[in-house]
Write a protein that holds these residues in place. Structure first.
Motif, PDB file in Angstrom:
ATOM      1  N   UNK A  21      -1.746   4.828  -4.824  1.00 19.33           N
ATOM      2  CA  UNK A  21      -3.129   5.159  -4.449  1.00 19.33           C
ATOM      3  C   UNK A  21      -3.360   4.885  -2.958  1.00 19.33           C
ATOM      4  N   UNK A  22      -2.925   3.715  -2.497  1.00 18.71           N
ATOM      5  CA  UNK A  22      -3.171   3.309  -1.108  1.00 18.71           C
ATOM      6  C   UNK A  22      -2.400   4.169  -0.118  1.00 18.71           C
ATOM      7  N   UNK A  23      -1.129   4.452  -0.431  1.00 18.57           N
ATOM      8  CA  UNK A  23      -0.294   5.240   0.480  1.00 18.57           C
ATOM      9  C   UNK A  23      -0.813   6.679   0.543  1.00 18.57           C
ATOM     10  N   UNK A  82      -9.324  -5.596 -13.813  1.00 15.56           N
ATOM     11  CA  UNK A  82     -10.248  -6.279 -12.901  1.00 15.56           C
ATOM     12  C   UNK A  82      -9.567  -6.948 -11.727  1.00 15.56           C
ATOM     13  N   UNK A  83      -8.229  -7.072 -11.772  1.00 17.78           N
ATOM     14  CA  UNK A  83      -7.525  -7.783 -10.697  1.00 17.78           C
ATOM     15  C   UNK A  83      -7.267  -6.869  -9.492  1.00 17.78           C
ATOM     16  N   UNK A  84      -7.253  -7.485  -8.291  1.00 13.05           N
ATOM     17  CA  UNK A  84      -6.818  -6.724  -7.120  1.00 13.05           C
ATOM     18  C   UNK A  84      -5.312  -6.494  -7.186  1.00 13.05           C
ATOM     19  N   UNK A  85      -4.769  -5.707  -6.285  1.00 14.18           N
ATOM     20  CA  UNK A  85      -3.327  -5.474  -6.236  1.00 14.18           C
ATOM     21  C   UNK A  85      -2.597  -6.801  -5.990  1.00 14.18           C
ATOM     22  N   UNK A  86      -1.388  -6.896  -6.528  1.00 13.88           N
ATOM     23  CA  UNK A  86      -0.506  -8.045  -6.373  1.00 13.88           C
ATOM     24  C   UNK A  86      -0.349  -8.412  -4.881  1.00 13.88           C
ATOM     25  N   UNK A  87      -0.279  -9.715  -4.573  1.00 12.70           N
ATOM     26  CA  UNK A  87      -0.264 -10.118  -3.162  1.00 12.70           C
ATOM     27  C   UNK A  87       0.989  -9.613  -2.434  1.00 12.70           C
ATOM     28  N   UNK A  88       2.129  -9.541  -3.133  1.00 14.89           N
ATOM     29  CA  UNK A  88       3.339  -9.003  -2.487  1.00 14.89           C
ATOM     30  C   UNK A  88       3.173  -7.513  -2.175  1.00 14.89           C
ATOM     31  N   UNK A  89       2.582  -6.766  -3.118  1.00 12.91           N
ATOM     32  CA  UNK A  89       2.333  -5.339  -2.869  1.00 12.91           C
ATOM     33  C   UNK A  89       1.412  -5.177  -1.672  1.00 12.91           C
ATOM     34  N   UNK A  90       0.362  -6.012  -1.620  1.00 14.05           N
ATOM     35  CA  UNK A  90      -0.599  -5.901  -0.512  1.00 14.05           C
ATOM     36  C   UNK A  90       0.052  -6.267   0.817  1.00 14.05           C
ATOM     37  N   UNK A  91       0.880  -7.341   0.803  1.00 14.70           N
ATOM     38  CA  UNK A  91       1.517  -7.775   2.053  1.00 14.70           C
ATOM     39  C   UNK A  91       2.479  -6.726   2.591  1.00 14.70           C
ATOM     40  N   UNK A 132       2.472  -3.482   1.953  1.00  7.50           N
ATOM     41  CA  UNK A 132       1.705  -2.302   2.398  1.00  7.50           C
ATOM     42  C   UNK A 132       1.050  -2.585   3.758  1.00  7.50           C
ATOM     43  N   UNK A 133       0.488  -3.796   3.891  1.00  8.25           N
ATOM     44  CA  UNK A 133      -0.202  -4.150   5.136  1.00  8.25           C
ATOM     45  C   UNK A 133       0.756  -4.130   6.324  1.00  8.25           C
ATOM     46  N   UNK A 134       1.992  -4.590   6.060  1.00  3.89           N
ATOM     47  CA  UNK A 134       3.036  -4.550   7.093  1.00  3.89           C
ATOM     48  C   UNK A 134       3.234  -3.123   7.617  1.00  3.89           C
ATOM     49  N   UNK A 135       2.999  -2.149   6.734  1.00  4.92           N
ATOM     50  CA  UNK A 135       3.137  -0.737   7.120  1.00  4.92           C
ATOM     51  C   UNK A 135       1.794  -0.108   7.503  1.00  4.92           C
ATOM     52  N   UNK A 136       0.750  -0.944   7.637  1.00  2.00           N
ATOM     53  CA  UNK A 136      -0.542  -0.437   8.076  1.00  2.00           C
ATOM     54  C   UNK A 136      -1.372   0.206   6.977  1.00  2.00           C
ATOM     55  N   UNK A 137      -1.059  -0.136   5.706  1.00  2.00           N
ATOM     56  CA  UNK A 137      -1.758   0.470   4.575  1.00  2.00           C
ATOM     57  C   UNK A 137      -2.494  -0.623   3.785  1.00  2.00           C
ATOM     58  N   UNK A 138      -3.785  -0.397   3.555  1.00  2.00           N
ATOM     59  CA  UNK A 138      -4.583  -1.359   2.810  1.00  2.00           C
ATOM     60  C   UNK A 138      -4.645  -0.959   1.330  1.00  2.00           C
ATOM     61  N   UNK A 139      -4.442  -1.916   0.439  1.00  2.00           N
ATOM     62  CA  UNK A 139      -4.563  -1.639  -1.007  1.00  2.00           C
ATOM     63  C   UNK A 139      -5.853  -2.279  -1.503  1.00  2.00           C
TER      64      UNK A 139
END
Ligand code: 4NP
Length: 175
Positions: A35-37, A64-73, A75-82
């Motif tokens: 979804x984020x990408x 109800x949970x946000x995306x997993x912290x590893x997935x978010x980290x 993605x963020x490294x690549x400039x993508x917010x989840x």
């Protein structure tokens, strides 16, 4: 062979945006990355009015949970917010979306089992059917593994989403 959705037969307009739902098991790792990408690529190309993008899980385990912290980290490294919150995929989603992207073959079977019409079944594809290098057709579940697994998911999903958007972009009637 099921008749599959043919991207070349669709027409996308502001009034008829293309609706995609990325689906995995938990809706906290792989499908939020999809979804984020995809949203990131759509934004980069200035195509926001033409797409509606969502994700869901075949299980209700993490609703109800946000995306997993590893997935978010990763993605963020690549400039993508989840920014997703997990929800469970349901039979009604088979009528809500033009294309439902299963992250692995088990998700694909689970979604097809909810379908009751050929029209619904035709909307379901695997994410990796859009990957130039599809291997076994699965986006591997990274949940129990190390960071490499999350980076691998990101790379697979990025490749597949880029290819998918390349196919869909010519179907847009801009206004
Ligand atoms: P996802 O990963 O399907 O990519 O969100 C998983 C998340 C949670 C679990 C399994 C896979 N789980 O077993 O809770």
């Amino acid at each position: 062979m099921e008749k599959e959705f043919d991207v070349t037969q669709t027409t996308i307009t502001r009034d008829n945006p293309f609706r995609l739902c990325f689906v995995c098991l938990g809706n906290i790792c792989r499908s939020p990355t999809g979804e984020g990408v995809f949203r990131h690529l759509v934004n980069e190309r200035g195509l926001q009015p033409y797409f509606f993008i969502d994700s869901a899980g075949t299980s209700a385990w993490h609703v109800g949970e946000p995306a997993n912290h590893n997935s978010r980290n990763v993605a963020e490294k690549h400039g993508v917010e989840l920014l997703s919150r997990a929800r469970k995929f349901g039979p009604a989603d088979l009528d809500e979306f033009d294309l439902i992207l299963a992250m692995d073959r088990q998700n694909y079977r689970d979604i097809l089992n909810m379908a009751s019409t050929d029209q619904q079944r035709a909307r379901v594809r695997t994410m990796r059917s859009f990957d130039p290098d599809p291997e076994d057709g699965n986006v591997p579940d990274p949940y129990q593994g190390g960071l490499n697994g999350f980076e691998n998911v990101y790379q697979i999903v990025y490749r597949s989403c880029s290819q998918l958007l390349d196919l869909l972009e010519p179907r847009i009637e801009r206004s």
